[in-house]
Design a protein around this motif. Structure first.
Motif, short mmCIF file in Angstrom:
data_model
loop_
_atom_site.label_atom_id
_atom_site.label_comp_id
_atom_site.label_asym_id
_atom_site.label_seq_id
_atom_site.Cartn_x
_atom_site.Cartn_y
_atom_site.Cartn_z
N LEU A 148 56.20 -16.84 5.88
CA LEU A 148 55.33 -17.99 6.05
C LEU A 148 55.62 -19.05 5.00
O LEU A 148 56.03 -18.71 3.87
N PRO A 149 55.41 -20.31 5.32
CA PRO A 149 55.65 -21.38 4.34
C PRO A 149 54.62 -21.34 3.22
O PRO A 149 53.50 -20.85 3.41
N LEU A 150 54.99 -21.88 2.07
CA LEU A 150 54.09 -21.90 0.91
C LEU A 150 53.18 -23.11 1.00
O LEU A 150 53.23 -24.03 0.17
N GLN A 151 52.31 -23.10 2.01
CA GLN A 151 51.41 -24.24 2.24
C GLN A 151 50.35 -24.32 1.16
O GLN A 151 49.82 -23.30 0.69
N LYS A 152 49.98 -25.54 0.82
CA LYS A 152 49.01 -25.79 -0.25
C LYS A 152 47.68 -25.12 0.04
O LYS A 152 47.03 -24.58 -0.86
N ASN A 153 47.26 -25.12 1.32
CA ASN A 153 45.94 -24.57 1.65
C ASN A 153 45.86 -23.06 1.43
O ASN A 153 44.76 -22.50 1.35
N TYR A 154 47.01 -22.38 1.34
CA TYR A 154 47.00 -20.94 1.07
C TYR A 154 46.70 -20.62 -0.39
O TYR A 154 46.47 -19.46 -0.74
N PHE A 155 46.72 -21.64 -1.23
CA PHE A 155 46.52 -21.44 -2.66
C PHE A 155 45.20 -22.02 -3.16
O PHE A 155 44.85 -21.85 -4.32
N GLU A 156 44.48 -22.70 -2.27
CA GLU A 156 43.29 -23.43 -2.70
C GLU A 156 42.03 -22.90 -2.03
O GLU A 156 42.10 -22.27 -0.97
N PRO A 157 40.86 -23.20 -2.63
CA PRO A 157 39.60 -22.78 -2.00
C PRO A 157 39.44 -23.42 -0.62
O PRO A 157 39.84 -24.56 -0.39
#
Length: 300
Positions: free
Chosen positions: A252-261
């Protein structure tokens, strides 16, 4: 004639007409009772109980009454969820309790809130203003998992009850999402910035860097999270590198939303998705269809 007596008489007449064999009559009666809402549920339940005690019950009549009660409760859930969606706060605990009413219409909200308040007090007594973020999480973990006995439901991971916050509090067992909700609700009651992170196939928490400590140290990459917490593993702490490795393992891509609340709405959507999977696994297609209706409310 007294209005209350008139209403009571009309209600009794409607309940008697539930037995009418004419489908058109029954259809009109059912619609009227459902329209009257939860205020008539007690009368419907009393009718079932009285007739059973008198051994004078027709099973078709009982089934009809129970179906009407179920629809009244479900309509109430839809109304409350719609109100929640339109509210300015979209309180996470309130949303979770509304979803619980789908399966447990008589859920004791006050008992749930009291239990969470009791856990919050236990944590509060252990925390002081000099504690670091890591120390705060260690205190949380000790209280929730060691003292209060919450644990992951690994043997019955996909069971629907793991998604209902009232059942999780009673059984002390939950899935990654429900344990994260429990953890974050208590944290936010203490004004500690711990929020849900909506990872694919898993759900964790992030301790938000509200004072921008990482930025001051030149370590910030716009992911405003000090570290992550996995309540399903008794609050294990980890960093964004593990999330990157996890996402790569899933291609899966390292999307920003996967790291944020994520938002509370996204959390409830995830909860409903979990319930859809659970009820599909149990072959309860009627419940799956109803859960889909609730999902549409949050998507609107």
């Amino acid at each position: 004639m007294d209005t209350l007596n008139t209403d009571t008489t009309q209600l009794a007449a409607l309940i008697r007409l539930v037995e009418d064999p004419d489908p058109n009559v029954f259809g009109h009666v059912k619609s009227r009772l459902i329209e009257m809402g939860k205020d008539v549920v007690t009368s419907l339940e009393n009718t079932i109980e009285i007739r059973q005690q008198q051994f004078a019950f027709d099973l078709d009549h009982e089934d009809r009454l129970r179906d009407i009660i179920k629809e009244i409760y479900f309509n109430q859930v839809k109304i409350e969820l719609e109100q929640w969606r339109k509210s300015s706060t979209r309180d996470l605990l309130k949303g979770a309790l509304i979803v619980s009413k789908f399966q447990y219409p008589d859920v004791d909200e006050k008992r749930v809130e009291q239990e969470l308040e009791s856990i919050k007090q236990k944590v509060w007594l252990e925390i002081n203003e000099d504690n670091t973020a890591f120390e705060i999480v260690k205190i949380f973990n000790h209280v929730l998992f060691d003292i209060c006995g919450f644990t992951s439901s690994k043997n019955n991971f996909y069971a629907a009850e793991n998604s209902y916050i009232n059942e999780v509090i009673t059984s002390r067992k939950g899935n990654p999402l429900s344990l994260s909700i429990l953890y974050s609700v208590i944290a936010q009651k203490l004004q500690i910035p711990i929020y849900g992170v909506n990872l694919p196939n898993h759900f964790v928490l992030g301790f938000v860097d509200e004072f921008q400590t990482l930025k001051m140290l030149g370590m910030s990459d716009d992911r405003n999270i000090l570290f992550y917490i996995n309540p399903f593993s008794k609050g294990r702490i980890f960093d964004h590198n593990e999330i990157e490795n996890y996402l790569r393992s899933l291609n899966l891509p390292l999307q920003k939303n996967y790291f944020e609340p994520c938002s509370n709405t996204e959390i409830l959507k995830r909860m409903l998705t979990n319930l859809t999977f659970a009820y599909n696994k149990e072959g309860q297609q009627e419940k799956v269809k109803s859960i889909n209706e609730l999902q549409l409310i949050l998507d609107s």
